[in-house]
Design a protein around this motif. Structure first.
Motif, PDB file in Angstrom:
ATOM      1  N   GLN A 164       0.827  -1.204   0.000  1.00 40.48           N
ATOM      2  CA  GLN A 164       0.000   0.000   0.000  1.00 40.48           C
ATOM      3  C   GLN A 164       0.865   1.259   0.000  1.00 40.48           C
ATOM      4  O   GLN A 164       0.532   2.242  -0.653  1.00 40.48           O
ATOM      5  CB  GLN A 164      -0.920   0.012   1.227  1.00 40.48           C
ATOM      6  N   ALA A 165       1.944   1.247   0.734  1.00 40.21           N
ATOM      7  CA  ALA A 165       2.784   2.437   0.868  1.00 40.21           C
ATOM      8  C   ALA A 165       3.601   2.709  -0.392  1.00 40.21           C
ATOM      9  O   ALA A 165       3.744   3.857  -0.807  1.00 40.21           O
ATOM     10  CB  ALA A 165       3.702   2.288   2.074  1.00 40.21           C
ATOM     11  N   THR A 166       4.143   1.664  -1.013  1.00 39.56           N
ATOM     12  CA  THR A 166       5.042   1.864  -2.151  1.00 39.56           C
ATOM     13  C   THR A 166       4.356   1.677  -3.502  1.00 39.56           C
ATOM     14  O   THR A 166       4.769   2.284  -4.486  1.00 39.56           O
ATOM     15  CB  THR A 166       6.231   0.891  -2.086  1.00 39.56           C
ATOM     16  N   GLY A 167       3.346   0.825  -3.571  1.00 38.10           N
ATOM     17  CA  GLY A 167       2.680   0.545  -4.844  1.00 38.10           C
ATOM     18  C   GLY A 167       3.494  -0.349  -5.749  1.00 38.10           C
ATOM     19  O   GLY A 167       3.260  -0.402  -6.951  1.00 38.10           O
ATOM     20  N   VAL A 168       4.458  -1.067  -5.186  1.00 45.92           N
ATOM     21  CA  VAL A 168       5.339  -1.929  -5.975  1.00 45.92           C
ATOM     22  C   VAL A 168       5.276  -3.353  -5.434  1.00 45.92           C
ATOM     23  O   VAL A 168       5.350  -3.581  -4.235  1.00 45.92           O
ATOM     24  CB  VAL A 168       6.798  -1.423  -5.910  1.00 45.92           C
ATOM     25  N   VAL A 169       5.125  -4.316  -6.360  1.00 47.38           N
ATOM     26  CA  VAL A 169       5.143  -5.735  -6.000  1.00 47.38           C
ATOM     27  C   VAL A 169       6.065  -6.446  -6.976  1.00 47.38           C
ATOM     28  O   VAL A 169       5.898  -6.339  -8.192  1.00 47.38           O
ATOM     29  CB  VAL A 169       3.731  -6.357  -6.074  1.00 47.38           C
ATOM     30  N   ASN A 170       7.022  -7.150  -6.464  1.00 42.78           N
ATOM     31  CA  ASN A 170       7.987  -7.903  -7.275  1.00 42.78           C
ATOM     32  C   ASN A 170       8.624  -7.021  -8.359  1.00 42.78           C
ATOM     33  O   ASN A 170       8.810  -7.451  -9.494  1.00 42.78           O
ATOM     34  CB  ASN A 170       7.330  -9.122  -7.920  1.00 42.78           C
ATOM     35  N   GLY A 171       8.916  -5.792  -8.027  1.00 41.70           N
ATOM     36  CA  GLY A 171       9.572  -4.884  -8.950  1.00 41.70           C
ATOM     37  C   GLY A 171       8.654  -4.255  -9.982  1.00 41.70           C
ATOM     38  O   GLY A 171       9.118  -3.537 -10.854  1.00 41.70           O
ATOM     39  N   GLN A 172       7.359  -4.540  -9.932  1.00 36.16           N
ATOM     40  CA  GLN A 172       6.412  -3.977 -10.887  1.00 36.16           C
ATOM     41  C   GLN A 172       5.572  -2.908 -10.199  1.00 36.16           C
ATOM     42  O   GLN A 172       5.043  -3.136  -9.116  1.00 36.16           O
ATOM     43  CB  GLN A 172       5.488  -5.050 -11.441  1.00 36.16           C
ATOM     44  N   VAL A 173       5.435  -1.772 -10.861  1.00 38.51           N
ATOM     45  CA  VAL A 173       4.598  -0.695 -10.344  1.00 38.51           C
ATOM     46  C   VAL A 173       3.148  -1.052 -10.658  1.00 38.51           C
ATOM     47  O   VAL A 173       2.781  -1.237 -11.816  1.00 38.51           O
ATOM     48  CB  VAL A 173       4.981   0.659 -10.979  1.00 38.51           C
ATOM     49  N   LEU A 174       2.335  -1.166  -9.617  1.00 39.93           N
ATOM     50  CA  LEU A 174       0.966  -1.630  -9.797  1.00 39.93           C
ATOM     51  C   LEU A 174       0.122  -0.654 -10.612  1.00 39.93           C
ATOM     52  O   LEU A 174      -0.734  -1.076 -11.384  1.00 39.93           O
ATOM     53  CB  LEU A 174       0.311  -1.867  -8.432  1.00 39.93           C
ATOM     54  N   GLU A 175       0.354   0.628 -10.470  1.00 40.56           N
ATOM     55  CA  GLU A 175      -0.433   1.619 -11.206  1.00 40.56           C
ATOM     56  C   GLU A 175      -0.206   1.482 -12.716  1.00 40.56           C
ATOM     57  O   GLU A 175      -1.149   1.524 -13.501  1.00 40.56           O
ATOM     58  CB  GLU A 175      -0.065   3.023 -10.752  1.00 40.56           C
ATOM     59  N   ALA A 176       1.026   1.286 -13.118  1.00 45.17           N
ATOM     60  CA  ALA A 176       1.346   1.128 -14.544  1.00 45.17           C
ATOM     61  C   ALA A 176       0.779  -0.177 -15.075  1.00 45.17           C
ATOM     62  O   ALA A 176       0.275  -0.234 -16.204  1.00 45.17           O
ATOM     63  CB  ALA A 176       2.853   1.170 -14.757  1.00 45.17           C
ATOM     64  N   ARG A 177       0.837  -1.204 -14.281  1.00 45.41           N
ATOM     65  CA  ARG A 177       0.309  -2.507 -14.707  1.00 45.41           C
ATOM     66  C   ARG A 177      -1.204  -2.444 -14.872  1.00 45.41           C
ATOM     67  O   ARG A 177      -1.755  -2.978 -15.830  1.00 45.41           O
ATOM     68  CB  ARG A 177       0.699  -3.574 -13.696  1.00 45.41           C
ATOM     69  N   ALA A 178      -1.877  -1.780 -13.947  1.00 43.10           N
ATOM     70  CA  ALA A 178      -3.331  -1.644 -14.038  1.00 43.10           C
ATOM     71  C   ALA A 178      -3.720  -0.788 -15.236  1.00 43.10           C
ATOM     72  O   ALA A 178      -4.704  -1.084 -15.930  1.00 43.10           O
ATOM     73  CB  ALA A 178      -3.885  -1.047 -12.753  1.00 43.10           C
ATOM     74  N   ALA A 179      -2.969   0.265 -15.493  1.00 42.00           N
ATOM     75  CA  ALA A 179      -3.261   1.126 -16.643  1.00 42.00           C
ATOM     76  C   ALA A 179      -3.113   0.355 -17.943  1.00 42.00           C
ATOM     77  O   ALA A 179      -3.940   0.486 -18.852  1.00 42.00           O
ATOM     78  CB  ALA A 179      -2.344   2.337 -16.636  1.00 42.00           C
ATOM     79  N   ALA A 180      -2.086  -0.452 -18.054  1.00 41.50           N
ATOM     80  CA  ALA A 180      -1.874  -1.245 -19.268  1.00 41.50           C
ATOM     81  C   ALA A 180      -2.969  -2.292 -19.437  1.00 41.50           C
ATOM     82  O   ALA A 180      -3.349  -2.641 -20.552  1.00 41.50           O
ATOM     83  CB  ALA A 180      -0.505  -1.921 -19.219  1.00 41.50           C
ATOM     84  N   LEU A 181      -3.501  -2.763 -18.329  1.00 37.24           N
ATOM     85  CA  LEU A 181      -4.502  -3.818 -18.372  1.00 37.24           C
ATOM     86  C   LEU A 181      -5.877  -3.281 -18.734  1.00 37.24           C
ATOM     87  O   LEU A 181      -6.609  -3.912 -19.500  1.00 37.24           O
ATOM     88  CB  LEU A 181      -4.548  -4.504 -16.997  1.00 37.24           C
ATOM     89  N   TYR A 182      -6.245  -2.121 -18.203  1.00 45.42           N
ATOM     90  CA  TYR A 182      -7.617  -1.652 -18.319  1.00 45.42           C
ATOM     91  C   TYR A 182      -7.814  -0.487 -19.282  1.00 45.42           C
ATOM     92  O   TYR A 182      -8.934  -0.260 -19.722  1.00 45.42           O
ATOM     93  CB  TYR A 182      -8.158  -1.260 -16.944  1.00 45.42           C
ATOM     94  N   GLU A 183      -6.797   0.259 -19.603  1.00 49.57           N
ATOM     95  CA  GLU A 183      -6.968   1.390 -20.503  1.00 49.57           C
ATOM     96  C   GLU A 183      -6.696   0.960 -21.930  1.00 49.57           C
ATOM     97  O   GLU A 183      -5.583   0.618 -22.290  1.00 49.57           O
ATOM     98  CB  GLU A 183      -6.023   2.532 -20.115  1.00 49.57           C
ATOM     99  N   LYS A 184      -7.736   0.999 -22.712  1.00 51.05           N
ATOM    100  CA  LYS A 184      -7.616   0.669 -24.121  1.00 51.05           C
ATOM    101  C   LYS A 184      -8.300   1.783 -24.906  1.00 51.05           C
ATOM    102  O   LYS A 184      -9.307   2.322 -24.492  1.00 51.05           O
ATOM    103  CB  LYS A 184      -8.275  -0.665 -24.420  1.00 51.05           C
ATOM    104  N   GLU A 185      -7.741   2.113 -26.037  1.00 50.84           N
ATOM    105  CA  GLU A 185      -8.307   3.170 -26.851  1.00 50.84           C
ATOM    106  C   GLU A 185      -8.841   2.559 -28.129  1.00 50.84           C
ATOM    107  O   GLU A 185      -8.133   1.848 -28.842  1.00 50.84           O
ATOM    108  CB  GLU A 185      -7.243   4.210 -27.185  1.00 50.84           C
ATOM    109  N   ALA A 186     -10.114   2.824 -28.401  1.00 53.00           N
ATOM    110  CA  ALA A 186     -10.742   2.318 -29.611  1.00 53.00           C
ATOM    111  C   ALA A 186     -11.780   3.323 -30.081  1.00 53.00           C
ATOM    112  O   ALA A 186     -12.437   3.978 -29.275  1.00 53.00           O
ATOM    113  CB  ALA A 186     -11.396   0.971 -29.360  1.00 53.00           C
ATOM    114  N   VAL A 187     -11.930   3.432 -31.386  1.00 51.00           N
ATOM    115  CA  VAL A 187     -12.929   4.314 -31.961  1.00 51.00           C
ATOM    116  C   VAL A 187     -14.137   3.466 -32.330  1.00 51.00           C
ATOM    117  O   VAL A 187     -14.030   2.494 -33.081  1.00 51.00           O
ATOM    118  CB  VAL A 187     -12.371   5.038 -33.215  1.00 51.00           C
TER     119      VAL A 187
END
Length: 63
Positions: A20-43
């Motif tokens: 919770q304090a760092t937002g990092v698990v096993n060297g991966q930033v959770l915010e970036a991982r979540a953004a890559a997983l859920y943010e998709k751009e489509a027209v």
């Protein structure tokens, strides 16, 4: 037995607080991982609906 379970609970609690304090698990930033997983751009192209008469035929547009 209480000391063992208490120690395991404490270790788990410390791990959760660290995540919770760092937002990092096993060297991966959770915010970036979540953004890559859920943010998709489509027209999405939308087709306007047609007004149908009783017989199911599309009404023509009169100018």
């Amino acid at each position: 037995m209480l000391v063992i379970y208490g120690g395991l609970f404490f270790a788990l609690f410390i791990k959760i607080v660290h995540i919770q304090a760092t937002g990092v698990v096993n060297g991966q930033v959770l915010e970036a991982r979540a953004a890559a997983l859920y943010e998709k751009e489509a027209v999405l192209t939308a087709e306007r609906g047609k007004i149908l008469d009783r017989g199911g035929s599309a009404l023509r547009r009169i100018h």
